[in-house]
Design a protein around this motif. Structure first.
Motif, mmCIF file in Angstrom:
data_model
loop_
_atom_site.group_PDB
_atom_site.id
_atom_site.type_symbol
_atom_site.label_atom_id
_atom_site.label_comp_id
_atom_site.label_asym_id
_atom_site.label_seq_id
_atom_site.Cartn_x
_atom_site.Cartn_y
_atom_site.Cartn_z
ATOM 1 N N UNK A 1 1.078 -1.174 -0.023
ATOM 2 C CA UNK A 1 0.059 0.146 -0.200
ATOM 3 C C UNK A 1 0.916 1.199 -0.102
ATOM 4 N N UNK A 2 1.851 1.180 0.928
ATOM 5 C CA UNK A 2 2.567 2.555 1.040
ATOM 6 C C UNK A 2 3.959 2.568 0.166
ATOM 7 N N UNK A 3 4.409 1.319 -0.246
ATOM 8 C CA UNK A 3 5.856 1.468 -0.905
ATOM 9 C C UNK A 3 6.968 1.872 0.155
ATOM 10 N N UNK A 4 7.956 2.671 -0.658
ATOM 11 C CA UNK A 4 8.734 3.109 0.186
ATOM 12 C C UNK A 4 8.654 3.838 1.481
ATOM 13 N N UNK A 5 7.396 4.467 1.492
ATOM 14 C CA UNK A 5 7.212 5.038 2.672
ATOM 15 C C UNK A 5 6.810 4.421 3.796
ATOM 16 N N UNK A 6 6.749 3.018 3.705
ATOM 17 C CA UNK A 6 6.555 2.172 4.784
ATOM 18 C C UNK A 6 7.771 1.956 5.554
ATOM 19 N N UNK A 7 8.827 2.258 5.037
ATOM 20 C CA UNK A 7 10.203 1.862 5.744
ATOM 21 C C UNK A 7 10.254 3.151 6.746
ATOM 22 N N UNK A 8 9.945 4.423 6.095
ATOM 23 C CA UNK A 8 10.238 5.794 6.830
ATOM 24 C C UNK A 8 9.495 5.682 7.848
ATOM 25 N N UNK A 9 8.180 5.639 7.625
ATOM 26 C CA UNK A 9 7.134 5.717 8.824
ATOM 27 C C UNK A 9 7.319 4.513 9.857
ATOM 28 N N UNK A 10 7.498 3.331 9.329
ATOM 29 C CA UNK A 10 7.874 2.212 10.389
ATOM 30 C C UNK A 10 9.124 2.597 11.249
#
Length: 221
Positions: free
Chosen positions: A123-132
């Motif tokens: 769903x979030x792509x690369x943003x998943x890493x940052x927000x995680x």
């Protein structure tokens, strides 16, 4: 008593070994929840000179308390977290889904948790890493799934370092501001973890409910 013993061990390690201990402990925290909040809170208080009889150290030398120590200890935490996250990415990349299926319990990653991580990345792509990296609890479990799911290494490294540095600066800053009363925030921070998990559960439940409702409406039409 167990929690008190672990807390004492972590703070003693940071006080005795300084930046080295922060680097190592934060590397471990990127794979397993070992108290990264406590580590950086104490590091901030140590950098501020608020721990009686203790001084921040680097390469065996005492650092002057102040902004220099704060930045060095924060960077040590961020670099340690990045190192551990890269190790997790490599483990996930090399082991693939078989690793999660057979040995996920050692990293506290159940098949259900991995399935959620997979949907999150879809769903979030690369943003998943940052927000995680900025989310309590999640931040210690995202590295291996990122490798399994093929998160591009360059983007993964950059987002992990930025997110980890922000996180370390925030908690070290809180420890700096609190000084000798840093432990009060640590004792109460577990409630923030619970609140974050509850919020994730609520958001997931609402999302699933909307998806199911949408399917039912499409089926009727």
């Amino acid at each position: 008593m167990i929690i008190a013993s672990l807390t004492s061990s972590i703070t003693s390690s940071v006080a005795d070994s300084g930046a080295y201990a922060i680097f190592g402990l934060m590397a471990l925290d990127s794979l397993l929840p070992v108290g990264g909040e406590l580590i950086m809170l104490y590091a901030g208080a140590l950098g501020a000179g608020a721990i009686a009889g203790k001084h921040p150290t680097l390469f065996g030398a005492h650092l002057s308390t102040g902004l220099e120590s704060f930045l060095i200890l924060s960077l040590a935490g961020a670099l340690g977290y990045l190192f551990g996250s890269l190790v997790g990415w490599v483990i996930g990349r090399a082991g693939g889904r078989t690793l999660i299926e057979r040995h996920g319990r050692w990293f506290h990653i159940s098949p259900q948790a991995f399935a959620r991580a997979e949907r999150w990345f879809d769903r979030f792509g690369p943003r998943a890493v940052f927000f995680g990296r900025l989310t309590p609890v999640v931040r210690s479990f995202i590295s291996i799934p990122a490798g399994v799911l093929g998160s591009p290494l360059g983007m993964y490294t950059a987002l992990t370092f930025i997110g980890g540095l922000i996180w370390c600066l925030v908690f070290a800053g809180a420890g700096w501001a609190l000084g000798s009363t840093w432990k009060d925030l640590h004792d109460n921070f577990r409630y923030a973890d619970y609140a974050a998990v509850a919020a994730v559960v609520v958001v997931a439940a609402v999302f699933i409910w909307h998806r199911l409702r949408g399917r039912e409406q499409r089926a009727r039409t």
